[in-house]
Write an enzyme that holds these catalytic residues in place. Structure first.
Site, PDB file in Angstrom:
ATOM      1  N   TRP A 209      68.858  59.360  39.172  1.00  0.00           N
ATOM      2  CA  TRP A 209      69.110  58.809  40.497  1.00  0.00           C
ATOM      3  C   TRP A 209      70.284  57.839  40.482  1.00  0.00           C
ATOM      4  CZ3 TRP A 209      69.510  60.146  44.943  1.00  0.00           C
ATOM      5  CH2 TRP A 209      69.150  59.450  46.097  1.00  0.00           C
TER       6      TRP A 209
ATOM      7  N   ARG B  94      71.960  50.500  29.568  1.00  0.00           N
ATOM      8  CA  ARG B  94      71.743  49.622  28.411  1.00  0.00           C
ATOM      9  C   ARG B  94      72.008  50.336  27.089  1.00  0.00           C
ATOM     10  NH1 ARG B  94      67.798  46.675  28.882  1.00  0.00           N
ATOM     11  NH2 ARG B  94      66.970  47.189  30.933  1.00  0.00           N
TER      12      ARG B  94
ATOM     13  N   LYS C 195      60.630  53.266  43.621  1.00  0.00           N
ATOM     14  CA  LYS C 195      59.502  53.464  44.524  1.00  0.00           C
ATOM     15  C   LYS C 195      58.205  53.312  43.747  1.00  0.00           C
ATOM     16  CE  LYS C 195      62.214  56.815  47.199  1.00  0.00           C
ATOM     17  NZ  LYS C 195      62.359  58.228  47.606  1.00  0.00           N
TER      18      LYS C 195
ATOM     19  N   GLY D  93      64.269  57.058  51.001  1.00  0.00           N
ATOM     20  CA  GLY D  93      64.263  58.209  51.888  1.00  0.00           C
ATOM     21  C   GLY D  93      64.111  59.507  51.124  1.00  0.00           C
TER      22      GLY D  93
ATOM     23  N   SER E 292      64.997  62.392  49.150  1.00  0.00           N
ATOM     24  CA  SER E 292      66.222  62.674  48.390  1.00  0.00           C
ATOM     25  C   SER E 292      65.895  63.088  46.965  1.00  0.00           C
ATOM     26  CB  SER E 292      67.116  61.429  48.361  1.00  0.00           C
ATOM     27  OG  SER E 292      66.362  60.277  48.005  1.00  0.00           O
TER      28      SER E 292
ATOM     29  N   ALA F 213      67.824  63.674  43.355  1.00  0.00           N
ATOM     30  CA  ALA F 213      69.067  63.230  42.726  1.00  0.00           C
ATOM     31  C   ALA F 213      70.072  64.371  42.569  1.00  0.00           C
ATOM     32  CB  ALA F 213      68.762  62.603  41.369  1.00  0.00           C
TER      33      ALA F 213
ATOM     34  N   LYS G 204      53.634  58.203  48.875  1.00  0.00           N
ATOM     35  CA  LYS G 204      53.993  59.634  48.944  1.00  0.00           C
ATOM     36  C   LYS G 204      53.983  60.279  47.565  1.00  0.00           C
ATOM     37  CE  LYS G 204      58.394  59.343  47.292  1.00  0.00           C
ATOM     38  NZ  LYS G 204      59.164  60.244  46.404  1.00  0.00           N
TER      39      LYS G 204
ATOM     40  N   ARG H 101      58.930  65.717  40.657  1.00  0.00           N
ATOM     41  CA  ARG H 101      58.191  65.501  39.410  1.00  0.00           C
ATOM     42  C   ARG H 101      56.700  65.307  39.688  1.00  0.00           C
ATOM     43  NH1 ARG H 101      63.038  62.517  38.357  1.00  0.00           N
ATOM     44  NH2 ARG H 101      62.088  60.582  39.086  1.00  0.00           N
ATOM     45  N   ASN H 102      56.374  64.590  40.763  1.00  0.00           N
ATOM     46  CA  ASN H 102      54.967  64.327  41.067  1.00  0.00           C
ATOM     47  C   ASN H 102      54.238  65.604  41.484  1.00  0.00           C
ATOM     48  OD1 ASN H 102      54.747  61.233  40.893  1.00  0.00           O
ATOM     49  ND2 ASN H 102      56.592  61.545  42.088  1.00  0.00           N
TER      50      ASN H 102
END
Length: 335
Positions: free
Chosen positions: A14, A33, A111, A140, A142, A144, A195, A259-260
């Protein structure tokens, strides 16, 4: 002509996608990093680890030193975008504070709820940076990869600060990306968190072959759960029928890049949660924050049966089909 300086903190999928969009118009610096990843990005102009196959703009620059990245976004006409997951947001805020390089304006794009404290992102920011005010959330429906490919997308920035909203709009609203503005930070964040849990539920239903009727029922009744919790926490009901509520729920619950949703599909196929997460290789925030969502709902007296069913499958060993049967056995009620 490059119009403003923007620093993006976090070079996952993202963060990379947003940086690619920003770099078309702005002097954009992408921080990671991992120095090896930064070197790889600079050499290949591709984030093969998280967004393989997408060519990054030639003007996008890369940095492994956090202080340098923060310095890039210090001016009042600059913007910092925090693209770390929820689990890393607090640490980045502390690092900004300790370095005495808190950007004038910044937004986060994560999120979820912090797992151990059950804090929303804005609460973590307020705790770590109590003297700062010009910040907000960008959220919103979206994926990536689609953003990085330049496909159309609409997002919302929510902030109590008009200056933060204006900076974010100026940075992102160009090309195929449309930005809406608002001030319901709580509503936007609750929508983005819940969500993900509901997307696991729709993935389970689809994986069990329960049909499109069941999917539609889960999305609409899930939206009711999201709205009830959000209003109980101080959000506005109308927020949940917008981009960051219904819009994000539809995308995450039905899109094959989710992914969820993938977690739910694989649970329905009989795979263990540990195996699923090990193979996924990316964050599935719905798993991370499901317990927090349910705990807060119970504490507030908010009925969230779909979320309860998801938690039963994830953490209590309940079979996916048994969890669905439990939902179907619930007493009839008025809508």
């Amino acid at each position: 002509m490059l119009s403003m300086k923007v620093a993006v903190l976090g070079a996952g999928a993202w963060g990379t996608a947003l940086a690619a969009h920003l770099a078309v118009r702005h002097d954009t610096l992408l921080w990671a990093r991992d120095a090896a990843l930064v070197a790889e990005l600079a050499a290949r102009r591709e984030n093969a680890r998280y967004l393989g196959g997408v060519a990054l703009p030639p003007g996008l620059r890369y940095e492994a030193d956090l202080a340098t990245a923060l310095s890039h976004a210090q001016a009042d006409d600059a913007l910092c975008v925090i693209a770390a997951p929820v689990a890393g947001l607090r640490a980045l805020c502390r690092a900004m504070r300790d370095a005495r390089r808190v950007p004038a304006h910044f937004v986060w794009v994560c999120k979820g709820f912090e797992a151990d404290t059950r804090r929303l992102p804005h609460q973590m920011v307020a705790e770590e940076l109590p003297d700062h005010a010009s910040y907000g959330v960008l959220s919103g429906p979206s994926f990536a990869r689609e953003v990085a490919q330049g496909l159309p997308v609409a997002l919302t920035v929510a902030s109590a600060s008009a200056a933060c909203r204006e900076r974010t709009l100026a940075a992102f609203h160009h090309g195929a990306m449309r930005i809406y503005t608002g001030d319901d930070v709580v509503g936007v964040e609750v929508g983005g968190a819940v969500k993900n849990v509901l997307a696991i539920a729709t993935g389970i239903a689809d994986g069990l072959g329960l049909g499109l009727n069941a999917r539609a029922a889960l999305v609409t009744r899930g939206l009711a759960e999201m709205s009830r919790l959000g209003v109980a926490l101080g959000g506005r009901a109308e927020t949940f029928t917008g981009l960051t509520g219904l819009g994000d729920l539809i995308l995450t619950a039905t899109g094959d890049l989710s992914r969820n949703r993938s977690v739910g599909l694989q649970l329905a196929a009989g795979r263990s949660l540990d195996d699923i997460l090990a193979a996924l290789g990316h964050v599935a925030e719905g798993v991370r924050c499901a317990r927090a969502v349910l705990s807060i709902a119970r504490e507030r007296g908010v009925d969230m049966p779909i979320t309860e069913a998801v938690c039963a499958v994830l953490f209590d060993g309940v079979a996916p089909r048994d969890a669905v049967s439990g939902l179907l056995r619930r007493d009839a009620k008025a809508e």
